[in-house]
Design a protein around this motif. Structure first.
Motif, PDB file in Angstrom:
ATOM      1  N   GLU A 140       0.954  -1.177   0.041  1.00 50.56           N
ATOM      2  CA  GLU A 140       0.087  -0.014   0.090  1.00 50.56           C
ATOM      3  C   GLU A 140       0.855   1.275  -0.113  1.00 50.56           C
ATOM      4  O   GLU A 140       0.642   2.213  -0.621  1.00 50.56           O
ATOM      5  N   ARG A 141       2.039   0.916   0.658  1.00 49.82           N
ATOM      6  CA  ARG A 141       2.984   2.489   1.095  1.00 49.82           C
ATOM      7  C   ARG A 141       3.516   2.600  -0.530  1.00 49.82           C
ATOM      8  O   ARG A 141       3.500   3.580  -0.956  1.00 49.82           O
ATOM      9  N   ASP A 142       3.794   1.526  -1.182  1.00 42.53           N
ATOM     10  CA  ASP A 142       4.528   1.715  -2.463  1.00 42.53           C
ATOM     11  C   ASP A 142       3.363   2.220  -3.587  1.00 42.53           C
ATOM     12  O   ASP A 142       3.714   3.019  -4.348  1.00 42.53           O
ATOM     13  N   ASP A 143       2.101   1.652  -3.519  1.00 38.75           N
ATOM     14  CA  ASP A 143       1.184   2.272  -4.309  1.00 38.75           C
ATOM     15  C   ASP A 143       0.845   3.899  -3.966  1.00 38.75           C
ATOM     16  O   ASP A 143       0.770   4.622  -5.150  1.00 38.75           O
ATOM     17  N   LEU A 144       1.084   4.077  -2.842  1.00 40.44           N
ATOM     18  CA  LEU A 144       0.988   5.780  -2.452  1.00 40.44           C
ATOM     19  C   LEU A 144       2.041   6.437  -2.801  1.00 40.44           C
ATOM     20  O   LEU A 144       1.700   7.571  -3.302  1.00 40.44           O
ATOM     21  N   GLU A 145       3.220   5.800  -2.898  1.00 37.05           N
ATOM     22  CA  GLU A 145       4.400   6.555  -3.528  1.00 37.05           C
ATOM     23  C   GLU A 145       4.339   6.689  -4.748  1.00 37.05           C
ATOM     24  O   GLU A 145       4.470   7.667  -5.581  1.00 37.05           O
TER      25      GLU A 145
ATOM     26  N   ARG B  72       1.305  12.200  -9.328  1.00 41.98           N
ATOM     27  CA  ARG B  72       0.512  13.638  -9.142  1.00 41.98           C
ATOM     28  C   ARG B  72       1.406  14.578  -9.166  1.00 41.98           C
ATOM     29  O   ARG B  72       1.164  15.739  -9.570  1.00 41.98           O
ATOM     30  N   LYS B  73       2.611  14.237  -8.694  1.00 42.64           N
ATOM     31  CA  LYS B  73       3.822  15.427  -8.785  1.00 42.64           C
ATOM     32  C   LYS B  73       3.982  15.851 -10.477  1.00 42.64           C
ATOM     33  O   LYS B  73       4.209  16.678 -10.641  1.00 42.64           O
ATOM     34  N   GLN B  74       4.100  14.618 -10.999  1.00 45.82           N
ATOM     35  CA  GLN B  74       4.231  14.672 -12.533  1.00 45.82           C
ATOM     36  C   GLN B  74       3.288  15.626 -13.215  1.00 45.82           C
ATOM     37  O   GLN B  74       3.355  16.435 -13.858  1.00 45.82           O
ATOM     38  N   LYS B  75       1.832  15.406 -12.710  1.00 42.95           N
ATOM     39  CA  LYS B  75       0.955  15.944 -13.209  1.00 42.95           C
ATOM     40  C   LYS B  75       0.909  17.465 -12.825  1.00 42.95           C
ATOM     41  O   LYS B  75       0.620  18.208 -13.528  1.00 42.95           O
ATOM     42  N   VAL B  76       1.181  17.587 -11.666  1.00 41.30           N
ATOM     43  CA  VAL B  76       1.273  19.067 -11.224  1.00 41.30           C
ATOM     44  C   VAL B  76       2.310  19.905 -11.855  1.00 41.30           C
ATOM     45  O   VAL B  76       2.169  20.902 -12.282  1.00 41.30           O
ATOM     46  N   ALA B  77       3.454  19.168 -11.989  1.00 40.06           N
ATOM     47  CA  ALA B  77       4.406  19.658 -12.938  1.00 40.06           C
ATOM     48  C   ALA B  77       3.914  20.212 -14.253  1.00 40.06           C
ATOM     49  O   ALA B  77       4.592  21.196 -14.773  1.00 40.06           O
ATOM     50  N   ALA B  78       3.291  19.149 -14.822  1.00 38.96           N
ATOM     51  CA  ALA B  78       3.138  19.296 -16.345  1.00 38.96           C
ATOM     52  C   ALA B  78       2.037  20.310 -16.478  1.00 38.96           C
ATOM     53  O   ALA B  78       1.868  21.234 -17.066  1.00 38.96           O
TER      54      ALA B  78
END
Length: 160
Positions: free
Chosen positions: A46-51, A57-63
């Motif tokens: 679950e932690r890996d999925d969340l990471e 999401r970080k990539q989407k925000v940067a885009a």
């Protein structure tokens, strides 16, 4: 008497070994350990999925931030273009006003020159003063015609 040597002492420990209670406690603890390891594995997954989701999401925000920066640059360029077109439109409006006032003046001067030329025609032939006046009038008419042609071309350019 307890079969656990921590509670029943040596006798309880011997009884636990002989009755199989000790082995049962070991199996129980191993089962709990297995369950805890399974839960730990699930939590790590679950932690890996969340990471992974966080990274996406970080990539989407940067885009999106890059897209917003591009949009802001485009908007700034459009504003500059609108300002330029507005200034050009103001200059063109001024030219149109000039054309509207200058064309009737040229037409009036041309008509007057034509009238003067008509008056000189036939009466001033051979007379040097009349010939000079006629040449001046024809030169003025040619100049007015050139200005009229220029203004006409400007009006056509403005109409485009």
């Amino acid at each position: 008497m307890s079969t656990d040597p921590r509670e029943g002492g040596l006798a309880g420990g011997i009884k636990g070994l002989s009755t199989g209670a000790y082995d049962a406690r070991i199996r129980e603890r191993e089962d709990r350990l297995a369950v805890l390891r399974q839960v730990q594995g699930e939590l790590e997954t679950e932690r890996d999925d969340l990471e992974y989701t966080k990274a996406q999401r970080k990539q989407k925000v940067a885009a999106e931030r890059a897209r917003v920066r591009r949009m802001n640059r485009d908007i700034a360029a459009l504003n500059r273009r609108v300002d330029s077109l507005s200034a050009s439109a103001n200059r063109n409006d001024q030219r149109v006003r000039t054309l509207r006032t200058r064309v009737p003046q040229i037409q009036s001067q041309s008509a007057r020159l034509q009238s003067d030329l008509d008056a000189l025609e036939g009466s001033g032939l051979g007379d040097s003063e009349a010939d000079l006046r006629r040449a001046q009038l024809e030169q003025q008419r040619a100049s007015l015609q050139a200005e009229y042609d220029l203004l006409n071309q400007m009006s056509l350019d403005l109409a485009r």
